[in-house]
Write a protein that holds these residues in place. Structure first.
Motif, PDB file in Angstrom:
ATOM      1  N   GLY A   1       0.820  -1.202   0.121  1.00  0.00           N
ATOM      2  CA  GLY A   1      -0.031   0.145  -0.151  1.00  0.00           C
ATOM      3  C   GLY A   1       0.935   1.392   0.086  1.00  0.00           C
ATOM      4  O   GLY A   1       0.311   2.314   0.181  1.00  0.00           O
ATOM      5  N   HIS A   2       2.235   1.160  -0.248  1.00  0.00           N
ATOM      6  CA  HIS A   2       3.025   2.350  -0.208  1.00  0.00           C
ATOM      7  C   HIS A   2       4.314   1.978  -0.886  1.00  0.00           C
ATOM      8  O   HIS A   2       4.417   0.812  -1.167  1.00  0.00           O
ATOM      9  N   PHE A   3       4.898   3.070  -1.442  1.00  0.00           N
ATOM     10  CA  PHE A   3       6.114   2.950  -2.305  1.00  0.00           C
ATOM     11  C   PHE A   3       7.070   2.514  -1.100  1.00  0.00           C
ATOM     12  O   PHE A   3       7.105   2.898  -0.027  1.00  0.00           O
ATOM     13  N   SER A   4       8.006   1.470  -1.634  1.00  0.00           N
ATOM     14  CA  SER A   4       9.046   0.936  -0.723  1.00  0.00           C
ATOM     15  C   SER A   4      10.346   0.859  -1.541  1.00  0.00           C
ATOM     16  O   SER A   4      10.531   0.537  -2.625  1.00  0.00           O
ATOM     17  N   VAL A   5      11.223   0.926  -0.440  1.00  0.00           N
ATOM     18  CA  VAL A   5      12.689   0.790  -1.152  1.00  0.00           C
ATOM     19  C   VAL A   5      12.975  -0.676  -1.378  1.00  0.00           C
ATOM     20  O   VAL A   5      13.557  -0.841  -2.180  1.00  0.00           O
ATOM     21  N   TRP A   6      12.349  -1.747  -0.562  1.00  0.00           N
ATOM     22  CA  TRP A   6      12.453  -3.014  -0.969  1.00  0.00           C
ATOM     23  C   TRP A   6      12.053  -3.138  -2.454  1.00  0.00           C
ATOM     24  O   TRP A   6      12.602  -4.102  -2.908  1.00  0.00           O
ATOM     25  N   ALA A   7      10.863  -2.770  -2.729  1.00  0.00           N
ATOM     26  CA  ALA A   7      10.386  -2.916  -4.028  1.00  0.00           C
ATOM     27  C   ALA A   7      11.400  -2.199  -5.178  1.00  0.00           C
ATOM     28  O   ALA A   7      11.808  -3.364  -6.187  1.00  0.00           O
ATOM     29  N   GLY A   8      12.032  -1.392  -4.852  1.00  0.00           N
ATOM     30  CA  GLY A   8      13.025  -0.895  -5.821  1.00  0.00           C
ATOM     31  C   GLY A   8      14.155  -1.787  -5.985  1.00  0.00           C
ATOM     32  O   GLY A   8      14.775  -2.488  -7.029  1.00  0.00           O
ATOM     33  N   ALA A   9      14.684  -2.470  -4.668  1.00  0.00           N
ATOM     34  CA  ALA A   9      15.876  -3.292  -4.497  1.00  0.00           C
ATOM     35  C   ALA A   9      15.413  -4.701  -5.265  1.00  0.00           C
ATOM     36  O   ALA A   9      16.372  -5.524  -5.977  1.00  0.00           O
ATOM     37  N   PHE A  10      14.230  -4.974  -5.109  1.00  0.00           N
ATOM     38  CA  PHE A  10      13.776  -6.199  -5.643  1.00  0.00           C
ATOM     39  C   PHE A  10      13.795  -6.141  -7.272  1.00  0.00           C
ATOM     40  O   PHE A  10      14.433  -7.236  -7.988  1.00  0.00           O
ATOM     41  N   ALA A  11      13.343  -5.000  -7.615  1.00  0.00           N
ATOM     42  CA  ALA A  11      13.153  -4.973  -9.024  1.00  0.00           C
ATOM     43  C   ALA A  11      14.773  -5.082  -9.779  1.00  0.00           C
ATOM     44  O   ALA A  11      14.999  -5.680 -10.570  1.00  0.00           O
TER      45      ALA A  11
ATOM     46  N   ILE B   1      23.067  -1.861 -12.872  1.00  0.00           N
ATOM     47  CA  ILE B   1      21.833  -1.501 -11.939  1.00  0.00           C
ATOM     48  C   ILE B   1      22.180  -0.094 -11.475  1.00  0.00           C
ATOM     49  O   ILE B   1      20.841   0.637 -11.354  1.00  0.00           O
ATOM     50  N   GLY B   2      23.203   0.307 -11.610  1.00  0.00           N
ATOM     51  CA  GLY B   2      23.433   1.826 -10.860  1.00  0.00           C
ATOM     52  C   GLY B   2      22.651   2.640 -11.699  1.00  0.00           C
ATOM     53  O   GLY B   2      22.350   3.921 -11.298  1.00  0.00           O
ATOM     54  N   GLY B   3      22.744   2.298 -13.181  1.00  0.00           N
ATOM     55  CA  GLY B   3      22.343   3.558 -14.039  1.00  0.00           C
ATOM     56  C   GLY B   3      20.886   3.037 -14.367  1.00  0.00           C
ATOM     57  O   GLY B   3      20.117   4.012 -15.118  1.00  0.00           O
ATOM     58  N   GLU B   4      20.052   2.221 -13.809  1.00  0.00           N
ATOM     59  CA  GLU B   4      18.732   1.798 -14.198  1.00  0.00           C
ATOM     60  C   GLU B   4      17.791   2.829 -13.747  1.00  0.00           C
ATOM     61  O   GLU B   4      17.726   3.330 -12.311  1.00  0.00           O
ATOM     62  N   THR B   5      16.937   3.346 -14.381  1.00  0.00           N
ATOM     63  CA  THR B   5      15.998   4.244 -14.003  1.00  0.00           C
ATOM     64  C   THR B   5      14.340   3.926 -13.960  1.00  0.00           C
ATOM     65  O   THR B   5      13.637   3.868 -13.209  1.00  0.00           O
ATOM     66  N   ALA B   6      14.071   3.038 -15.273  1.00  0.00           N
ATOM     67  CA  ALA B   6      12.966   2.905 -15.135  1.00  0.00           C
ATOM     68  C   ALA B   6      12.203   2.052 -14.329  1.00  0.00           C
ATOM     69  O   ALA B   6      10.775   2.324 -13.694  1.00  0.00           O
ATOM     70  N   PRO B   7      12.626   0.996 -13.499  1.00  0.00           N
ATOM     71  CA  PRO B   7      12.105   0.359 -12.667  1.00  0.00           C
ATOM     72  C   PRO B   7      11.801   1.087 -11.457  1.00  0.00           C
ATOM     73  O   PRO B   7      11.087   0.688 -10.506  1.00  0.00           O
ATOM     74  N   LEU B   8      12.772   2.151 -11.248  1.00  0.00           N
ATOM     75  CA  LEU B   8      12.615   2.630  -9.987  1.00  0.00           C
ATOM     76  C   LEU B   8      11.456   3.891 -10.077  1.00  0.00           C
ATOM     77  O   LEU B   8      11.065   4.300  -8.766  1.00  0.00           O
ATOM     78  N   ILE B   9      10.972   4.255 -11.145  1.00  0.00           N
ATOM     79  CA  ILE B   9       9.837   5.175 -11.286  1.00  0.00           C
ATOM     80  C   ILE B   9       8.792   4.645 -10.331  1.00  0.00           C
ATOM     81  O   ILE B   9       7.900   5.576  -9.545  1.00  0.00           O
ATOM     82  N   MET B  10       8.394   3.289 -10.691  1.00  0.00           N
ATOM     83  CA  MET B  10       7.139   3.020  -9.781  1.00  0.00           C
ATOM     84  C   MET B  10       7.290   2.107  -8.591  1.00  0.00           C
ATOM     85  O   MET B  10       6.675   1.388  -8.032  1.00  0.00           O
ATOM     86  N   THR B  11       8.694   2.089  -8.161  1.00  0.00           N
ATOM     87  CA  THR B  11       9.107   1.511  -6.574  1.00  0.00           C
ATOM     88  C   THR B  11       9.369   2.198  -5.806  1.00  0.00           C
ATOM     89  O   THR B  11       9.085   2.522  -4.729  1.00  0.00           O
ATOM     90  N   ILE B  12      10.542   3.115  -5.987  1.00  0.00           N
ATOM     91  CA  ILE B  12      11.025   3.939  -4.907  1.00  0.00           C
ATOM     92  C   ILE B  12      10.333   5.626  -5.087  1.00  0.00           C
ATOM     93  O   ILE B  12      10.586   6.457  -4.337  1.00  0.00           O
TER      94      ILE B  12
ATOM     95  N   MET C   1      12.371   2.207   5.450  1.00  0.00           N
ATOM     96  CA  MET C   1      12.167   1.403   4.006  1.00  0.00           C
ATOM     97  C   MET C   1      10.961   1.530   3.421  1.00  0.00           C
ATOM     98  O   MET C   1      10.649   1.178   2.335  1.00  0.00           O
ATOM     99  N   ASP C   2       9.948   2.202   3.983  1.00  0.00           N
ATOM    100  CA  ASP C   2       8.548   2.170   3.561  1.00  0.00           C
ATOM    101  C   ASP C   2       8.210   3.464   3.099  1.00  0.00           C
ATOM    102  O   ASP C   2       7.115   3.726   2.751  1.00  0.00           O
ATOM    103  N   THR C   3       9.192   4.425   2.788  1.00  0.00           N
ATOM    104  CA  THR C   3       8.854   5.753   2.348  1.00  0.00           C
ATOM    105  C   THR C   3       9.575   5.814   1.001  1.00  0.00           C
ATOM    106  O   THR C   3      10.602   5.054   0.799  1.00  0.00           O
ATOM    107  N   PRO C   4       9.090   6.667   0.109  1.00  0.00           N
ATOM    108  CA  PRO C   4       9.833   7.100  -1.385  1.00  0.00           C
ATOM    109  C   PRO C   4      11.298   7.235  -0.826  1.00  0.00           C
ATOM    110  O   PRO C   4      11.655   7.737   0.030  1.00  0.00           O
TER     111      PRO C   4
END
Lengths: 308, 323
Positions: free
Chosen positions: A147-157, A219-230, A240-243
């Motif tokens: 239910g909220h943007f999360s750092v874990w989601a970005g790391a997972f992606a 992965i350091g330069g990846e942008t696209a997956p971070l838009i919708m995760t962090i 960890m649970d905030t943008p």
């Protein structure tokens, strides 16, 4: 008699013309092929020059450590973005590296069956998946569930981008360890997992580290997956649970703003990012290649050749 | 004596079995992830298929206003295909030229140049976007697009429209630069896989270098080179950030590619642009996920075909060496 001589002359002339034409075509092709290389290198040169030229004026201690100022003011810096990039690289390595290494061990040590063949194939195809899809996937199974943007989601992606690269490079470098090493271990009565960890991996260590670090620089330069995760943020990391912010995201946001100052900051952030990524990339290639070829050869290929 | 041996054997089997299971699970992780991704994309985009049916693929509207929602993916599919096709037209010949040069040059020249070309792959996509937006676009517009437009703009639809720099052509050229490292690296490997005897045979016939390529290398490595180009196409189709920053981001009817100098939108760029603003409750997000699903299917088909072609080619190489 005369007839034969003139004929000979004709033949000689024809031969000369023919060869001259062929050599001319060959020369033209050489020039075209070489100019292809030059055309490809010009953008690289231009990117590096522009990033350094424009970025260097933006860099200062405040720029590297402070939070972004109000939009368009040109104040503040990219501190949270640098911090966020380091955090996300660390976290995704935490997930991606063990899985990748284990999977690489599987492919190299138990990789002679149908399952391994299909895993290798899917690994290769998965490596080329559009990264934005992995972002959507992480969004759906983590952000939407929590239910909220999360750092874990970005790391997972990002770990999903990372592990197939690590798996394949691990496999390649483990395969290069001569079979006799393993046989020696078996002859000593060691268990297979001890042989793998103590003998095979320590022999293939530098190849594996190369692969891991190259995947980090990817992965350091990846942008696209971070838009919708962090999502991006202008504050330092709090939980960890905030943008959270990251350098590529910050560059993207800055580049969309219609202010010269934002553009300048964008170049500054790009300089920091490219220093991190090319630093890792060049450093790894330099450090792990033998002195003879400096950093101009792929480490792994050299190893393969020496073993053959 | 026998008993002792048996004990050792059993101990070995148990810890090795755990190890084997562990690494097998890690290996199978990729299969699980692929299946999960496919499942998630299908189930989460279900509402849009339910609402629009298959016409989601053929419709051209794009309206997220509440009460008037209508979504069609056609313009973005066309945008992706157009930009990728133009990128291939520019990038593949260049890459094959590079591969020819590097596979044949003496290592002292070839290796550093090959390394520099590969370095293009290390530059992050967003930096390509930034460079494209502030440096490349300006030169490209002034030196290339405007003259073309002035010369042919009134007669040929391809060059109509107002060259502003944020258009299909600019995005495609940047894409072409981005696929060069992939295509040239794979083509180089494939050209090196041609048996030395073939090349020597061509030289024995008195061939020049170019004739050697024509006689020995191209016929032998055709499949592999096609595979390498398709691999580049896979890259181009999925590329997001640089394209998002340069393509002009039109939506709906306006995004249908009509001229090289018109704005458009690709599947990945519309997802990047609108995903965060889309509400999961409305049909907007399922529509974007549906576009993601189409993108994934296209990418999978392209990459599977490419890998089959490339690995087949490299397998032939192994066979040749063993013989």
């Amino acid at each position: 008699m005369n007839d034969i001589q003139t004929r000979r002359q004709e033949y000689r002339l024809l031969f000369k013309q023919n060869v001259a034409k062929r050599l001319f075509v060959d020369k033209i092709v050489r020039i075209i092929v070489f100019s292809c290389v030059i055309i490809a290198i010009i953008p690289l040169g231009s990117i590096l020059v522009e990033v350094f030229k424009n970025g260097i004026t933006a860099i200062s201690i405040e720029f590297l450590t402070e939070t972004p100022g109000s939009i368009g003011s040109g104040e503040g810096g990219i501190g949270p973005a640098i911090q966020g990039t380091l955090i996300i690289i660390g976290l995704s390595s935490l997930i991606g590296v063990p899985i990748g290494v284990m999977s690489g061990i599987f492919l190299s040590e138990y990789g002679d069956n149908k399952l391994a063949k299909s895993i290798r194939f899917f690994n290769d195809v998965f490596m080329e998946f559009p990264s934005i899809i992995l972002g959507i996937f992480a969004f759906l199974i983590i952000v939407l569930v929590l239910g909220h943007f999360s750092v874990w989601a970005g790391a997972f992606a990002l770990s999903l981008i990372m592990f197939p690269i690590v798996a394949r490079t691990t496999e390649e470098s483990l395969k290069m360890v001569p079979m006799t090493y393993r046989e020696a271990g078996t002859a000593l009565g060691l268990k297979k997992w001890i042989i793998t960890f103590r003998i095979v991996i320590s022999a293939a260590k530098s190849g594996m580290i190369t692969g891991i670090l190259l995947s980090v620089s990817r992965i350091g330069g990846e942008t696209a997956p971070l838009i919708m995760t962090i999502l991006g943020s202008s504050q330092f990391f709090s939980s960890m649970d905030t943008p959270m912010d990251a350098l590529p995201l910050r560059i993207w946001r800055l580049s969309l703003l219609p202010y010269d100052s934002a553009q300048l900051q964008g170049w500054g952030a790009a300089l920091v990012l490219i220093m991190i990524i090319l630093g890792i990339n060049l450093g790894v290639r330099y450090y792990f290649s033998n002195k003879k070829n400096l950093f101009f050869g792929k480490f792994i290929k050299q190893r393969r050749n020496t073993i053959k | 004596m026998n008993k002792v041996n048996l004990n050792i054997k059993q101990r070995k089997i148990i810890s090795d079995k755990i190890f084997k299971i562990g690494v097998t699970v890690a290996g199978a992780y990729v299969l699980v992830v692929v299946v999960l991704i496919a499942f998630q994309l299908v189930s989460e985009s279900y509402p849009v298929w339910e609402e629009e049916g298959l016409s989601f693929i053929t419709k051209t509207d794009w309206n997220a206003v509440e009460g008037r929602e209508s979504f069609g993916a056609l313009p973005y599919i066309l945008g992706t295909l157009t930009t990728s096709a133009i990128a291939m037209m520019i990038g593949v010949p260049l890459s094959i030229g590079i591969a020819m040069f590097i596979s044949d040059a003496p290592p002292k020249i070839g290796a550093p140049l090959g390394f520099l070309v590969e370095l293009l792959a290390a530059v992050p996509s967003v930096i390509y976007g930034l460079w494209g937006l502030y440096v490349f676009r300006i030169y490209f517009r002034d030196w290339f697009e405007t003259p073309l437009h002035d010369a042919f703009g009134d007669n040929i639809w391809l060059f109509s429209g107002n060259p502003y720099g944020l258009d299909i052509l600019t995005a495609s050229v940047i894409l072409a630069i981005m696929i060069i490292p992939t295509v040239s690296a794979v083509s180089r490997e494939i050209m090196k896989a041609v048996p030395q005897q073939q090349k020597e045979a061509a030289y024995m016939l008195g061939a020049t270098k170019w004739e050697m390529f024509k006689l020995a290398i191209f016929p032998y490595s055709k499949t592999g080179l096609i595979g390498a180009s398709i691999l580049g196409l896979g890259r181009a189709v999925g590329e997001t950030m640089a394209v998002t920053m340069l393509i002009g981001n039109a939506t709906g009817l306006g995004a249908i590619p009509s001229s090289l100098f018109g704005p458009s939108q690709t599947m990945s760029s519309i997802i990047a642009n609108e995903f965060v603003e889309a509400s999961p409750a409305s049909i907007h997000m399922p529509a974007l996920i549906g576009i993601g699903l189409i993108l994934l299917l296209i990418a999978i088909v392209i990459n599977v075909v490419a890998h089959l072609l490339v690995t087949r080619m490299l397998k032939i190489k192994e066979g040749a060496i063993n013989n």
